[in-house]
Design an enzyme around this catalytic site. Structure first.
Site, PDB file in Angstrom:
ATOM      1  N   HIS A 146     -13.765   3.598   7.705  1.00 60.50           N
ATOM      2  CA  HIS A 146     -12.968   2.404   7.400  1.00 60.50           C
ATOM      3  C   HIS A 146     -13.378   1.801   6.055  1.00 60.50           C
ATOM      4  O   HIS A 146     -13.770   0.645   5.942  1.00 60.50           O
ATOM      5  CB  HIS A 146     -13.114   1.359   8.505  1.00 60.50           C
ATOM      6  CG  HIS A 146     -11.965   0.385   8.546  1.00 60.50           C
ATOM      7  ND1 HIS A 146     -11.577  -0.271   9.698  1.00 60.50           N
ATOM      8  CD2 HIS A 146     -11.109  -0.050   7.572  1.00 60.50           C
ATOM      9  CE1 HIS A 146     -10.552  -1.058   9.435  1.00 60.50           C
ATOM     10  NE2 HIS A 146     -10.252  -0.939   8.153  1.00 60.50           N
ATOM     11  N   ILE A 147     -13.220   2.608   5.001  1.00 61.30           N
ATOM     12  CA  ILE A 147     -13.642   2.189   3.664  1.00 61.30           C
ATOM     13  C   ILE A 147     -12.467   2.103   2.689  1.00 61.30           C
ATOM     14  O   ILE A 147     -12.675   2.107   1.472  1.00 61.30           O
ATOM     15  CB  ILE A 147     -14.708   3.145   3.098  1.00 61.30           C
ATOM     16  CG1 ILE A 147     -14.186   4.596   3.035  1.00 61.30           C
ATOM     17  CG2 ILE A 147     -15.987   3.058   3.912  1.00 61.30           C
ATOM     18  CD1 ILE A 147     -15.064   5.541   2.238  1.00 61.30           C
ATOM     19  N   GLY A 148     -11.241   2.015   3.216  1.00 63.35           N
ATOM     20  CA  GLY A 148     -10.071   2.022   2.341  1.00 63.35           C
ATOM     21  C   GLY A 148     -10.126   1.007   1.216  1.00 63.35           C
ATOM     22  O   GLY A 148      -9.771   1.301   0.075  1.00 63.35           O
ATOM     23  N   ALA A 149     -10.579  -0.200   1.518  1.00 58.06           N
ATOM     24  CA  ALA A 149     -10.635  -1.260   0.509  1.00 58.06           C
ATOM     25  C   ALA A 149     -12.009  -1.384  -0.135  1.00 58.06           C
ATOM     26  O   ALA A 149     -12.229  -2.299  -0.935  1.00 58.06           O
ATOM     27  CB  ALA A 149     -10.249  -2.594   1.144  1.00 58.06           C
ATOM     28  N   ASP A 182      -9.435   7.284   8.359  1.00 56.10           N
ATOM     29  CA  ASP A 182     -10.335   6.220   7.905  1.00 56.10           C
ATOM     30  C   ASP A 182     -10.510   5.165   8.986  1.00 56.10           C
ATOM     31  O   ASP A 182     -11.401   4.333   8.902  1.00 56.10           O
ATOM     32  CB  ASP A 182      -9.788   5.585   6.619  1.00 56.10           C
ATOM     33  CG  ASP A 182     -10.732   4.576   6.005  1.00 56.10           C
ATOM     34  OD1 ASP A 182     -11.928   4.905   5.857  1.00 56.10           O
ATOM     35  OD2 ASP A 182     -10.300   3.448   5.681  1.00 56.10           O
ATOM     36  N   ASP A 198      10.525   2.391   6.854  1.00 55.32           N
ATOM     37  CA  ASP A 198      10.011   1.051   7.120  1.00 55.32           C
ATOM     38  C   ASP A 198      11.106   0.243   7.796  1.00 55.32           C
ATOM     39  O   ASP A 198      12.239   0.209   7.327  1.00 55.32           O
ATOM     40  CB  ASP A 198       9.580   0.366   5.818  1.00 55.32           C
ATOM     41  CG  ASP A 198       8.743  -0.877   6.069  1.00 55.32           C
ATOM     42  OD1 ASP A 198       9.250  -1.825   6.715  1.00 55.32           O
ATOM     43  OD2 ASP A 198       7.594  -0.913   5.611  1.00 55.32           O
ATOM     44  N   ILE A 224       0.835  -1.197   0.000  1.00 55.06           N
ATOM     45  CA  ILE A 224       0.000   0.000   0.000  1.00 55.06           C
ATOM     46  C   ILE A 224       0.867   1.243   0.000  1.00 55.06           C
ATOM     47  O   ILE A 224       0.602   2.207  -0.741  1.00 55.06           O
ATOM     48  CB  ILE A 224      -0.960  -0.010   1.205  1.00 55.06           C
ATOM     49  CG1 ILE A 224      -1.936  -1.192   1.084  1.00 55.06           C
ATOM     50  CG2 ILE A 224      -1.723   1.312   1.286  1.00 55.06           C
ATOM     51  CD1 ILE A 224      -2.847  -1.359   2.284  1.00 55.06           C
ATOM     52  N   GLU A 284     -12.808   2.332  17.290  1.00 57.03           N
ATOM     53  CA  GLU A 284     -13.660   1.782  16.250  1.00 57.03           C
ATOM     54  C   GLU A 284     -14.371   0.532  16.768  1.00 57.03           C
ATOM     55  O   GLU A 284     -13.742  -0.304  17.426  1.00 57.03           O
ATOM     56  CB  GLU A 284     -12.788   1.436  15.043  1.00 57.03           C
ATOM     57  CG  GLU A 284     -13.521   1.143  13.768  1.00 57.03           C
ATOM     58  CD  GLU A 284     -12.569   1.009  12.586  1.00 57.03           C
ATOM     59  OE1 GLU A 284     -12.820   0.110  11.765  1.00 57.03           O
ATOM     60  OE2 GLU A 284     -11.585   1.776  12.489  1.00 57.03           O
TER      61      GLU A 284
END
Length: 322
Positions: A291-294, A268, A176, A157, A273
Site C-alpha cells: 500500500h505505497i501508491g502515494a 498494492d 466510470d 488517478i 490489509e
C-alpha cells in the site's frame, strides 16, 4: 490552535502550518487512545492517512475537533457524513498523489510482463547454478506498446494512468459510472503536447477487450471483479489493483492465476490489509507492494501542503488572503 497529524505530515506541510501559528503534533497515538489524546490536548484538527480510523465514537467524544483531514483520496476510514452532520469539516487531497499512484501501476505492469516479480525472487536462489534455465523461463515477455489498457474508475488517478499509457503507445479504454468522457493532455519534455478524448464505456466492454486492467475505484460493498468478471476477460489478462482492498475477490483471482486465465496480477492493496493472506503473498504470479501508491517524496510534499492550505483557508482565512 493544535493539529494532531497522527499518521504523519510532510516537513513542507508542517512548516507552512507553523508559519501561520498552528502547533503541529506528530506523535503517533494508538487508535484506542486517539479520543483521549484529542481531549487532553484540545486538538482542533485531526489529520490521518489510512491507518487511523475516525468513527462516530471519536466524533461524538471530541468536542474540540473542527476539521478532520485525510492525506489521500479515499475517505472510507472516516465517517464523513456523520462528521459533517456534527459541524466538523472533512477535507482530503484528491489530486496530490495521482501521478505517484499512476507510476506504481506501470511499475507493476512492467514487472508483470517481464516476470520481474518472480525473477527477483529466484535469481538470488538459483542464479549462480541455474542461470540458463531461468533465462529460458523468463524469455516470453511481452511489450506494453500496442496493447489495450482498460481503466476502471476514470477520476484523477485513472486519467493520470491514461496519460502514461498513451505516452507508451497503448490503446486506452475506460469505464466510470459518473464520468462520460475525459480529455487527456499528454505532455512531452519539450513543451509539446497532444489532447486525446476518451469516451467511457460499459465495464463489460473493458473485461471483453482489455489486455491489462487497472482499478481506481473507491471502497465498495461488493466485488468489482469476482469469478464471473474474471471469466469474461480475455485470456492471459494482467490485473492491477492500487485502489482499495476488497474490490477484487482474491480467492477467485488466485484460481484464475493458477489455471492461466490471468497471466499476472499486481496488488498494492489487499482484502485483509494489513495482514494479507499467505496464498496471495506467496503466489509466483503476483507482484506485491505494501500500500505505497502515494508514498513518494513528491506526493507527500504535495499532500502536506494541500492539507495545510485548506486548513489555513478554513481556520485563518484572513491570514491566508494576506
Amino acid at each position: 490552535m493544535k493539529i494532531l497529524a497522527n499518521d504523519g505530515i510532510s516537513d513542507a506541510g508542517k512548516t507552512m502550518l507553523e508559519e501561520y501559528g498552528f502547533e503541529v503534533i506528530t506523535t503517533k497515538v494508538a487508535q484506542e487512545q486517539v479520543a483521549n489524546y484529542i481531549n487532553l490536548h484540545k486538538i482542533a484538527v485531526l489529520l490521518v492517512r489510512s491507518a487511523t480510523k475516525v468513527r462516530s465514537e471519536i466524533i461524538d467524544n471530541c468536542p474540540s475537533l473542527k476539521i478532520i483531514g485525510r492525506g489521500g483520496v479515499g475517505m472510507d476510514n472516516i465517517d464523513v457524513d456523520y462528521a459533517r452532520s456534527q459541524g466538523i469539516q472533512v477535507i482530503n487531497t484528491p489530486a496530490s498523489s495521482s501521478e505517484s499512484v499512476a507510476e506504481l501501476v506501470f511499475a507493476h505492469l512492467f514487472t508483470g510482463v517481464r516476470f520481474l516479480h518472480d525473477a527477483n525472487r529466484m535469481m538470488p536462489l538459483e542464479g549462480d547454478y541455474n542461470f540458463e534455465m531461468l533465462k529460458k523461463s523468463y524469455a516470453a515477455g511481452v511489450e506494453l506498446r500496442g496493447k489495450t489498457l482498460g481503466i476502471i474508475g476514470f477520476g484523477k488517478i485513472g486519467k493520470a494512468v491514461a496519460r502514461i499509457g498513451l505516452g507508451l503507445g497503448m490503446r486506452i479504454i475506460a469505464s466510470d459510472k459518473f464520468v462520460g468522457n475525459g480529455e487527456i493532455k499528454v505532455d512531452f519534455y519539450n513543451g509539446q503536447f497532444i489532447n486525446v478524448d476518451i469516451i467511457t464505456e460499459p465495464i463489460s466492454d473493458i473485461f471483453k477487450h482489455a489486455d491489462f486492467i487497472t482499478l481506481h475505484v473507491p471502497a465498495t460493498d461488493g466485488y468489482v471483479i469476482g469469478e464471473a468478471e474474471l471469466e469474461s476477460m480475455k485470456d492471459n489478462v494482467g490485473i492491477i489493483n492500487a485502489s482499495r482492498g476488497g474490490v477484487i475477490h482474491e480467492v477467485a483471482l488466485i484460481e484464475a492465476l493458477d489455471r492461466g486465465k490471468v497471466a499476472f496480477a499486481g496488488l498494492d492493496v489487499f482484502e485483509d490489509e494489513p495482514t494479507p493472506s499467505v496464498q496471495v503473498l506467496m503466489h509466483p504470479k503476483i507482484s506485491l507492494t505494501p500500500h505505497i501508491g502515494a508514498s513518494t517524496l513528491e506526493a507527500q510534499d504535495r499532500i502536506g501542503t494541500e492539507l495545510a492550505e485548506q486548513i489555513i483557508g478554513i481556520l485563518k482565512p484572513q491570514a491566508a488572503v494576506n
